[in-house]
Design an enzyme around this catalytic site. Structure first.
Site, PDB file in Angstrom:
ATOM      1  N   ASP A   1       0.839  -1.196   0.000  1.00 55.63           N
ATOM      2  CA  ASP A   1       0.000   0.000   0.000  1.00 55.63           C
ATOM      3  C   ASP A   1       0.879   1.252   0.000  1.00 55.63           C
ATOM      4  OD1 ASP A   1      -3.221   0.472   0.963  1.00 55.63           O
ATOM      5  OD2 ASP A   1      -1.846   2.176   1.096  1.00 55.63           O
TER       6      ASP A   1
ATOM      7  N   ASN B   1     -12.861  -3.516   1.775  1.00 51.72           N
ATOM      8  CA  ASN B   1     -13.928  -2.525   1.750  1.00 51.72           C
ATOM      9  C   ASN B   1     -14.754  -2.646   0.471  1.00 51.72           C
ATOM     10  OD1 ASN B   1     -12.894  -1.455   4.170  1.00 51.72           O
ATOM     11  ND2 ASN B   1     -11.456  -0.153   3.056  1.00 51.72           N
TER      12      ASN B   1
ATOM     13  N   GLN C   1     -14.314   2.251   0.581  1.00 52.95           N
ATOM     14  CA  GLN C   1     -13.592   1.841  -0.633  1.00 52.95           C
ATOM     15  C   GLN C   1     -13.285   3.078  -1.473  1.00 52.95           C
ATOM     16  OE1 GLN C   1     -15.649  -0.943  -3.226  1.00 52.95           O
ATOM     17  NE2 GLN C   1     -13.774  -1.438  -4.345  1.00 52.95           N
TER      18      GLN C   1
ATOM     19  N   HIS D   1      -9.801  -5.411  -3.821  1.00 53.04           N
ATOM     20  CA  HIS D   1      -8.486  -5.649  -3.218  1.00 53.04           C
ATOM     21  C   HIS D   1      -8.668  -6.049  -1.770  1.00 53.04           C
ATOM     22  CE1 HIS D   1      -9.491  -1.389  -2.912  1.00 53.04           C
ATOM     23  NE2 HIS D   1      -8.900  -1.401  -1.725  1.00 53.04           N
TER      24      HIS D   1
HETATM   25  P1  AMP Z   1      -9.611   1.145  -0.046  1.00 56.23           P
HETATM   26  O1  AMP Z   1      -9.854   2.331   0.840  1.00 56.23           O
HETATM   27  O2  AMP Z   1      -9.968  -0.172   0.585  1.00 56.23           O
HETATM   28  O3  AMP Z   1     -10.238   1.316  -1.421  1.00 56.23           O
HETATM   29  O4  AMP Z   1      -8.058   1.070  -0.222  1.00 56.23           O
HETATM   30  C1  AMP Z   1      -7.346   1.641  -1.251  1.00 56.23           C
HETATM   31  C2  AMP Z   1      -5.915   1.601  -0.823  1.00 56.23           C
HETATM   32  O5  AMP Z   1      -5.123   1.702  -1.972  1.00 56.23           O
HETATM   33  C3  AMP Z   1      -5.515   2.740   0.117  1.00 56.23           C
HETATM   34  O6  AMP Z   1      -5.026   2.185   1.320  1.00 56.23           O
HETATM   35  C4  AMP Z   1      -4.445   3.495  -0.666  1.00 56.23           C
HETATM   36  O7  AMP Z   1      -3.414   3.933   0.160  1.00 56.23           O
HETATM   37  C5  AMP Z   1      -3.982   2.455  -1.651  1.00 56.23           C
HETATM   38  N1  AMP Z   1      -3.473   2.963  -2.920  1.00 56.23           N
HETATM   39  C6  AMP Z   1      -4.043   3.888  -3.721  1.00 56.23           C
HETATM   40  N2  AMP Z   1      -3.299   4.058  -4.836  1.00 56.23           N
HETATM   41  C7  AMP Z   1      -2.235   3.212  -4.731  1.00 56.23           C
HETATM   42  C8  AMP Z   1      -1.112   2.922  -5.546  1.00 56.23           C
HETATM   43  N3  AMP Z   1      -0.910   3.549  -6.719  1.00 56.23           N
HETATM   44  N4  AMP Z   1      -0.234   1.985  -5.120  1.00 56.23           N
HETATM   45  C9  AMP Z   1      -0.416   1.362  -3.939  1.00 56.23           C
HETATM   46  N5  AMP Z   1      -1.459   1.589  -3.132  1.00 56.23           N
HETATM   47  C10 AMP Z   1      -2.360   2.502  -3.506  1.00 56.23           C
END
Ligand code: AMP
Ligand code: ZN
Length: 139
Positions: free
Chosen positions: A32, A88, A95, A101
């Site tokens: 992340d 999420n 989300q 994911h």
């Molecule tokens: P969610 O809130 O469950 O949709 O989680 C999305 C997650 O993706 C968050 O924890 C972000 O920090 C992570 N994220 C967003 N863009 C990237 C990226 N380019 N590479 C790695 N993690 C990411």
């Protein structure tokens, strides 16, 4: 199937380079960008599915064993004392990237590591009502 506008499609399929913890025909596991703790990882399917409700059962059945392997390796390799598996579905649930994911978050026992909710209360009557409302729609 991929979505041209989806960053996780691009990362999962290697179009955007990433530090890759694990890869197979179905999934890529990355870290992340804004980790909750050291080692916070994300399991991404290579195909685009918005959330768990549309993830095919074949992939559903593969993702949890993979999470278990990663969690075990985090405990051994990073000295984590435990780990959370977080997933999420929908903006209301937090989300922000609409490509399924699974978060694997190692936990080290520090009080500022937060994966929490405020515990509420329930009654048997309320639980029976909730149970009927959901249960009638379980397919
Ligand atoms: P969610 O809130 O469950 O949709 O989680 C999305 C997650 O993706 C968050 O924890 C972000 O920090 C992570 N994220 C967003 N863009 C990237 C990226 N380019 N590479 C790695 N993690 C990411
Ligand atoms: Zn995608």
């Amino acid at each position: 199937m991929q979505d041209d506008n989806c960053i996780f499609c691009k990362i999962a399929n290697g179009e955007i380079p990433s530090v890759t913890l694990y890869e197979d025909a179905d999934f890529r596991v990355i870290f992340d960008l804004n980790p909750a703790t050291r080692g916070h990882a994300l399991i991404l399917p290579k195909e685009h599915y918005e959330d768990l409700t549309v993830l095919p059962e074949e992939l559903q059945s593969k993702v949890l064993p993979l999470a278990a392997r990663i969690g075990r390796a985090m405990k051994e390799g990073l000295g984590a004392k435990g780990f959370n598996v977080v997933q999420n579905n929908g903006e209301a649930a937090g989300q922000t990237v609409h490509h399924f994911h699974l978060h694997i978050i190692p936990r080290y026992g520090n009080p500022d590591e937060m994966v929490l909710w405020k515990p509420g209360t329930s009654t048997p009557e309320e639980l029976n009502k909730v149970c009927a409302e959901i249960g009638a729609r379980l397919k």
